[in-house]
Design a protein around this motif. Structure first.
Motif, mmCIF file in Angstrom:
data_model
loop_
_atom_site.group_PDB
_atom_site.id
_atom_site.type_symbol
_atom_site.label_atom_id
_atom_site.label_comp_id
_atom_site.label_asym_id
_atom_site.label_seq_id
_atom_site.Cartn_x
_atom_site.Cartn_y
_atom_site.Cartn_z
ATOM 1 N N ALA A 98 0.811 -1.220 0.000
ATOM 2 C CA ALA A 98 0.000 0.000 0.000
ATOM 3 C C ALA A 98 0.846 1.273 0.000
ATOM 4 O O ALA A 98 0.300 2.377 -0.113
ATOM 5 C CB ALA A 98 -0.934 0.013 1.211
ATOM 6 N N LYS A 99 2.147 1.132 0.109
ATOM 7 C CA LYS A 99 3.011 2.318 0.208
ATOM 8 C C LYS A 99 2.834 3.273 -0.969
ATOM 9 O O LYS A 99 2.879 4.490 -0.802
ATOM 10 C CB LYS A 99 4.478 1.892 0.308
ATOM 11 N N SER A 100 2.639 2.714 -2.159
ATOM 12 C CA SER A 100 2.589 3.560 -3.358
ATOM 13 C C SER A 100 1.320 4.391 -3.455
ATOM 14 O O SER A 100 1.289 5.394 -4.178
ATOM 15 C CB SER A 100 2.724 2.685 -4.612
ATOM 16 N N ALA A 128 -1.019 7.498 0.570
ATOM 17 C CA ALA A 128 -1.201 8.940 0.784
ATOM 18 C C ALA A 128 -2.530 9.434 0.226
ATOM 19 O O ALA A 128 -3.052 10.458 0.672
ATOM 20 C CB ALA A 128 -0.038 9.713 0.156
ATOM 21 N N GLU A 129 -3.081 8.716 -0.737
ATOM 22 C CA GLU A 129 -4.362 9.096 -1.323
ATOM 23 C C GLU A 129 -5.542 8.724 -0.423
ATOM 24 O O GLU A 129 -6.661 9.191 -0.643
ATOM 25 C CB GLU A 129 -4.541 8.406 -2.678
ATOM 26 N N ALA A 139 -12.699 -0.494 1.927
ATOM 27 C CA ALA A 139 -13.067 -1.031 0.619
ATOM 28 C C ALA A 139 -12.042 -0.635 -0.436
ATOM 29 O O ALA A 139 -11.660 -1.450 -1.293
ATOM 30 C CB ALA A 139 -14.455 -0.532 0.221
ATOM 31 N N GLU A 140 -11.581 0.605 -0.380
ATOM 32 C CA GLU A 140 -10.580 1.046 -1.358
ATOM 33 C C GLU A 140 -9.242 0.355 -1.125
ATOM 34 O O GLU A 140 -8.582 -0.080 -2.074
ATOM 35 C CB GLU A 140 -10.399 2.564 -1.305
ATOM 36 N N LEU A 141 -8.853 0.236 0.134
ATOM 37 C CA LEU A 141 -7.616 -0.483 0.446
ATOM 38 C C LEU A 141 -7.685 -1.916 -0.050
ATOM 39 O O LEU A 141 -6.743 -2.429 -0.676
ATOM 40 C CB LEU A 141 -7.362 -0.468 1.953
#
Length: 270
Positions: free
Chosen positions: A152-154, A157-158, A240-242
């Motif tokens: 998830a690092k990339s 931030a969003e 859900a987005e993650l």
């Protein structure tokens, strides 16, 4: 528990179906690795296992390759959580041996590769080591491992609203995923946590922010509740987005592992 026989779940297959998948070119067995450890007062002790299993299965469902996901390895290496209660841990050597045995027995079904999907920070270095030991024992197979939340690092931030330290253990990240996947298991009213305060500048500052320095201290030194981060900012929508984006990341990895395994098999047959 009902199992879909058409799913990517190893446990839902018959022996012949498993052997058929294993015999396919570029076949990969995915092994989720979790833990049973305290996650504060608001999340169940199986959080790491539930999440590793869920994201691994989603990734496998999204890949166009012969992939099966084993039942999760539910106990990890968590001695630093023991004092807070609720934790079941293996010794380091026992976990290494368990993962080696699971991989080796799975490969005997004809699979060309293995990908361990780890969901607990305390397992990360162990999974890395097991990739090496299993790889050495099976030099003709493609052996890999990944700690899923690092993927998830990339894009984190969003999504995140918390400052550094708000996504650590039972914080915004894990609580959001659990609210999306297992809302009935989240006790939001009991979400009591604090930001990670790591004194070493080059140590880990967050689930997704960390330097090169490794440290050890019991979790009780970080948090009275056992949770670290900011679960108050967690939402099912973020979860859900993650989940969706982590599924895509893992699907890409599984496809690459499959392609590499297929290439290795082709080279061996030439």
């Amino acid at each position: 528990m009902l199992l879909d026989p058409q799913s990517v779940t190893w446990a839902a297959q018959t022996r012949n179906e498993i052997l058929e998948t294993g015999s396919a070119t570029g076949s990969v067995v995915v092994v989720p690795v979790g833990s049973i450890e305290q996650h504060g007062n608001h999340l169940p002790v199986a959080t790491d296992t539930l999440l590793a299993d869920a994201v691994a299965t989603l990734g496998a469902e999204r890949v166009d390759a012969p992939v099966l996901v084993t039942p999760p390895v539910w106990s990890g290496y968590s001695p630093h959580h023991i004092s807070l209660g609720g934790t079941l841990t293996l010794d380091l050597e026992e976990l290494v041996a368990l993962l080696e045995d699971v991989a080796s027995s799975a490969l005997k079904n004809g699979f060309d590769g293995v990908c361990f999907v780890n969901g607990h920070g305390g397992n990360a270095s162990i999974v890395d080591a097991v990739v090496s030991t299993v790889g050495q024992s099976h030099p003709d197979r493609e052996i890999t491992g990944v700690t899923y939340f690092q993927l998830a690092k990339s894009f984190i931030a969003e999504i995140r609203e918390s400052d550094t330290g708000g996504m650590a253990h039972g914080g915004e990240f894990e609580t959001s995923l659990m609210l999306h996947l297992y809302p009935d298991l989240v006790r939001e009213e009991d979400a009591d946590a604090e930001y990670l305060d790591e004194p070493y500048e080059r140590g880990r500052q967050d689930l997704l922010v960390g330097g090169p320095l490794s440290t050890y201290r019991p979790f009780a030194e970080y948090s009275d509740s056992g949770a670290i981060g900011d679960p108050s900012l967690a939402t099912a929508e973020k979860g859900a987005e993650l989940f969706d984006r982590l599924g895509d990341e893992l699907a890409e990895i599984f496809q690459h592992v499959s392609d590499q395994a297929a290439q290795s098999e082709k080279s061996d047959n030439e």
